[in-house]
Structures are given as C-alpha cells and as structure tokens.
Design a protein around this motif. Structure first.
Motif, PDB file in Angstrom:
ATOM      1  N   LYS A  63       0.938  -1.218   0.103  1.00  0.00           N
ATOM      2  CA  LYS A  63       0.101   0.007   0.059  1.00  0.00           C
ATOM      3  C   LYS A  63       0.919   1.175  -0.137  1.00  0.00           C
ATOM      4  CE  LYS A  63      -4.000   1.834   0.251  1.00  0.00           C
ATOM      5  NZ  LYS A  63      -4.941   1.827  -1.043  1.00  0.00           N
ATOM      6  N   PHE A  64       2.006   1.344   0.795  1.00  0.00           N
ATOM      7  CA  PHE A  64       2.913   2.334   0.822  1.00  0.00           C
ATOM      8  C   PHE A  64       3.315   2.577  -0.592  1.00  0.00           C
ATOM      9  CE2 PHE A  64       7.414   3.910   1.743  1.00  0.00           C
ATOM     10  CZ  PHE A  64       6.980   5.179   1.976  1.00  0.00           C
ATOM     11  N   ALA A  65       3.808   1.842  -1.503  1.00  0.00           N
ATOM     12  CA  ALA A  65       4.180   1.915  -2.593  1.00  0.00           C
ATOM     13  C   ALA A  65       3.241   2.522  -3.704  1.00  0.00           C
ATOM     14  CB  ALA A  65       4.672   0.713  -3.381  1.00  0.00           C
ATOM     15  N   LEU A  66       2.055   1.961  -3.677  1.00  0.00           N
ATOM     16  CA  LEU A  66       0.863   2.176  -4.349  1.00  0.00           C
ATOM     17  C   LEU A  66       0.939   3.931  -3.859  1.00  0.00           C
ATOM     18  CD1 LEU A  66      -1.380  -0.669  -4.225  1.00  0.00           C
ATOM     19  CD2 LEU A  66      -0.229   0.178  -6.051  1.00  0.00           C
ATOM     20  N   GLN A  67       0.563   4.196  -2.972  1.00  0.00           N
ATOM     21  CA  GLN A  67       0.124   5.638  -2.432  1.00  0.00           C
ATOM     22  C   GLN A  67       1.116   6.385  -2.803  1.00  0.00           C
ATOM     23  OE1 GLN A  67      -2.567   4.704   1.280  1.00  0.00           O
ATOM     24  NE2 GLN A  67      -1.970   6.636   1.202  1.00  0.00           N
ATOM     25  N   GLU A  68       2.437   6.064  -2.849  1.00  0.00           N
ATOM     26  CA  GLU A  68       3.393   6.928  -3.313  1.00  0.00           C
ATOM     27  C   GLU A  68       3.726   7.083  -4.936  1.00  0.00           C
ATOM     28  OE1 GLU A  68       6.390   8.608  -1.189  1.00  0.00           O
ATOM     29  OE2 GLU A  68       4.316   8.325  -0.512  1.00  0.00           O
ATOM     30  N   GLY A  69       2.809   6.232  -5.606  1.00  0.00           N
ATOM     31  CA  GLY A  69       2.524   6.642  -7.027  1.00  0.00           C
ATOM     32  C   GLY A  69       3.058   5.486  -7.953  1.00  0.00           C
ATOM     33  N   LEU A  70       3.496   4.285  -7.295  1.00  0.00           N
ATOM     34  CA  LEU A  70       4.207   3.318  -8.056  1.00  0.00           C
ATOM     35  C   LEU A  70       3.275   2.306  -8.583  1.00  0.00           C
ATOM     36  CD1 LEU A  70       6.367   4.877  -5.981  1.00  0.00           C
ATOM     37  CD2 LEU A  70       7.693   2.808  -6.532  1.00  0.00           C
ATOM     38  N   VAL A  71       3.650   1.664  -9.587  1.00  0.00           N
ATOM     39  CA  VAL A  71       2.934   0.165  -9.993  1.00  0.00           C
ATOM     40  C   VAL A  71       3.839  -0.768  -9.048  1.00  0.00           C
ATOM     41  CG1 VAL A  71       2.747  -1.262 -11.796  1.00  0.00           C
ATOM     42  CG2 VAL A  71       2.517   1.532 -12.227  1.00  0.00           C
ATOM     43  N   VAL A  72       2.830  -1.600  -8.567  1.00  0.00           N
ATOM     44  CA  VAL A  72       3.730  -2.690  -7.799  1.00  0.00           C
ATOM     45  C   VAL A  72       3.790  -4.091  -8.236  1.00  0.00           C
ATOM     46  CG1 VAL A  72       3.430  -3.846  -5.600  1.00  0.00           C
ATOM     47  CG2 VAL A  72       2.953  -1.340  -5.836  1.00  0.00           C
ATOM     48  N   LEU A  73       5.041  -4.626  -8.189  1.00  0.00           N
ATOM     49  CA  LEU A  73       5.086  -5.955  -8.795  1.00  0.00           C
ATOM     50  C   LEU A  73       5.268  -6.875  -7.494  1.00  0.00           C
ATOM     51  CD1 LEU A  73       5.499  -7.183 -11.413  1.00  0.00           C
ATOM     52  CD2 LEU A  73       7.828  -7.212 -11.086  1.00  0.00           C
ATOM     53  N   ALA A  74       4.238  -7.471  -7.014  1.00  0.00           N
ATOM     54  CA  ALA A  74       4.138  -8.172  -5.839  1.00  0.00           C
ATOM     55  C   ALA A  74       4.007  -9.583  -6.227  1.00  0.00           C
ATOM     56  CB  ALA A  74       3.173  -7.654  -4.919  1.00  0.00           C
ATOM     57  N   LYS A  75       4.885 -10.499  -6.087  1.00  0.00           N
ATOM     58  CA  LYS A  75       4.971 -12.029  -6.308  1.00  0.00           C
ATOM     59  C   LYS A  75       4.631 -13.005  -5.242  1.00  0.00           C
ATOM     60  CE  LYS A  75       8.716 -14.987  -8.147  1.00  0.00           C
ATOM     61  NZ  LYS A  75       8.598 -15.772  -7.070  1.00  0.00           N
ATOM     62  N   SER A  76       3.903 -14.101  -5.282  1.00  0.00           N
ATOM     63  CA  SER A  76       4.009 -15.102  -4.527  1.00  0.00           C
ATOM     64  C   SER A  76       3.726 -16.261  -5.298  1.00  0.00           C
ATOM     65  CB  SER A  76       2.910 -14.677  -3.144  1.00  0.00           C
ATOM     66  OG  SER A  76       2.871 -15.865  -2.443  1.00  0.00           O
ATOM     67  N   ASN A  77       4.249 -17.378  -4.708  1.00  0.00           N
ATOM     68  CA  ASN A  77       3.748 -18.880  -5.113  1.00  0.00           C
ATOM     69  C   ASN A  77       2.506 -19.382  -4.293  1.00  0.00           C
ATOM     70  OD1 ASN A  77       5.800 -18.788  -7.243  1.00  0.00           O
ATOM     71  ND2 ASN A  77       7.314 -19.728  -5.656  1.00  0.00           N
ATOM     72  N   THR A  78       2.203 -18.645  -3.576  1.00  0.00           N
ATOM     73  CA  THR A  78       0.946 -19.308  -2.561  1.00  0.00           C
ATOM     74  C   THR A  78      -0.148 -18.568  -2.778  1.00  0.00           C
ATOM     75  OG1 THR A  78       2.812 -19.305  -0.718  1.00  0.00           O
ATOM     76  CG2 THR A  78       0.337 -19.461  -0.006  1.00  0.00           C
ATOM     77  N   PRO A  79      -1.242 -19.434  -3.349  1.00  0.00           N
ATOM     78  CA  PRO A  79      -2.564 -18.469  -3.665  1.00  0.00           C
ATOM     79  C   PRO A  79      -2.958 -17.657  -2.405  1.00  0.00           C
ATOM     80  CG  PRO A  79      -2.712 -20.715  -4.414  1.00  0.00           C
ATOM     81  CD  PRO A  79      -1.079 -20.749  -3.748  1.00  0.00           C
ATOM     82  N   ALA A  80      -2.861 -18.054  -1.241  1.00  0.00           N
ATOM     83  CA  ALA A  80      -3.653 -17.284  -0.239  1.00  0.00           C
ATOM     84  C   ALA A  80      -2.843 -15.856  -0.015  1.00  0.00           C
ATOM     85  CB  ALA A  80      -3.510 -17.917   1.007  1.00  0.00           C
ATOM     86  N   ARG A  81      -1.633 -15.849  -0.262  1.00  0.00           N
ATOM     87  CA  ARG A  81      -0.859 -14.766  -0.342  1.00  0.00           C
ATOM     88  C   ARG A  81      -1.019 -13.840  -1.423  1.00  0.00           C
ATOM     89  NH1 ARG A  81       4.253 -17.210   1.791  1.00  0.00           N
ATOM     90  NH2 ARG A  81       4.171 -17.121   4.170  1.00  0.00           N
ATOM     91  N   VAL A  82      -1.233 -14.583  -2.726  1.00  0.00           N
ATOM     92  CA  VAL A  82      -1.624 -13.535  -3.727  1.00  0.00           C
ATOM     93  C   VAL A  82      -2.986 -12.938  -3.550  1.00  0.00           C
ATOM     94  CG1 VAL A  82      -2.417 -13.777  -6.227  1.00  0.00           C
ATOM     95  CG2 VAL A  82      -0.329 -15.188  -5.652  1.00  0.00           C
ATOM     96  N   SER A  83      -3.899 -13.644  -2.902  1.00  0.00           N
ATOM     97  CA  SER A  83      -5.418 -12.938  -2.511  1.00  0.00           C
ATOM     98  C   SER A  83      -4.906 -11.842  -1.428  1.00  0.00           C
ATOM     99  CB  SER A  83      -6.110 -13.902  -1.987  1.00  0.00           C
ATOM    100  OG  SER A  83      -6.677 -14.610  -2.831  1.00  0.00           O
ATOM    101  N   GLU A  84      -4.067 -12.135  -0.396  1.00  0.00           N
ATOM    102  CA  GLU A  84      -3.920 -11.040   0.415  1.00  0.00           C
ATOM    103  C   GLU A  84      -3.019 -10.119  -0.031  1.00  0.00           C
ATOM    104  OE1 GLU A  84      -0.313 -11.444   3.641  1.00  0.00           O
ATOM    105  OE2 GLU A  84      -2.242 -12.473   4.405  1.00  0.00           O
ATOM    106  N   ASN A  85      -2.186 -10.250  -0.859  1.00  0.00           N
ATOM    107  CA  ASN A  85      -1.295  -9.081  -1.513  1.00  0.00           C
ATOM    108  C   ASN A  85      -2.332  -8.117  -2.386  1.00  0.00           C
ATOM    109  OD1 ASN A  85       0.924 -10.172  -0.401  1.00  0.00           O
ATOM    110  ND2 ASN A  85       1.572 -10.754  -2.442  1.00  0.00           N
TER     111      ASN A  85
END
Length: 121
Positions: A63-85
């Motif tokens: 959220k910090f990166a998003l509010q600073e105006g960046l496009v965020v590339l967040a990665k996870s191999n865990t489906p639950a973490r993808v949803s959480e992210n």
C-alpha cells in the motif's frame, strides 16, 4: 508509449530523488521487492501501522508503494498470499502513517536487497 522504469522500492529503500526525476519526466515507476528487504516486514513501525489497519506488514508495504504512486510488482507462489497481496484497495494509509514509513528510508543505500543499480552507467 508510456516509459516505465523498474526499481527496487520498499520502506527501507525509497529513492526519492529518482522518483521525483521520473515523475517530472513523465516516467512511470514500477516497484519490485516491495516486501523483500531484510527485516522490513518485522520492523516495529511496520508492525504498528499494520496493527492499526488490521492488515499484514506485507500489505502495508504494498500500500505504501501504491500511495507513493508506483506500480507494484508483488509476487508469491502461495494462492492465499496472492489474494492477501491484492487486498489493499479498500483502505488508505493516513498522513501520520506515510510520515512514519518515509522515516524508515535508509538513504545510504544499505536497504538494498537485490542488485546495486547505482553503479550502472
């Protein structure tokens, strides 16, 4: 076409001068490593902000990166973490949160977790 510059970005490595240059030049910035800095997800400030919003420290970092105006590339191999992210669009960090998170920047570059692009010509 919109120029995009990809940088490592997280609360420990914010690179404000580079972000300002990109903004003033019409260059979008894509952030990688938003959760990757050693210790950032365990930082007491991150934990305090996460607790306040009932979110994880990973969500706070995204959220910090998003509010600073960046496009965020967040990665996870865990489906639950993808949803959480992805669960970062129904709340906002307030001014006090942003100030606290900006205060975590390690301007000396010691927050760098990946490769050091400061020496690339």
């Amino acid at each position: 076409a919109l120029p995009i510059y990809q940088i490592e970005f997280h609360p420990y490595l914010q690179q404000p001068q580079l972000l300002e240059f990109c903004r003033s030049s019409g260059i979008a910035v894509e952030a990688y490593g938003v959760m990757g800095a050693k210790g950032v997800l365990e930082d007491p400030v991150m934990k305090r902000v996460a607790k306040k919003h009932r979110k994880t420290t990973a969500q706070v970092s995204i959220k910090f990166a998003l509010q600073e105006g960046l496009v965020v590339l967040a990665k996870s191999n865990t489906p639950a973490r993808v949803s959480e992210n992805a669960d970062v669009f129904d709340w906002s960090l307030d001014g006090a949160d942003l100030e606290a998170l900006r205060g975590l920047d390690r301007a000396d570059g010691l927050g760098r977790s990946y490769w050091d692009n400061t020496r690339v010509p």
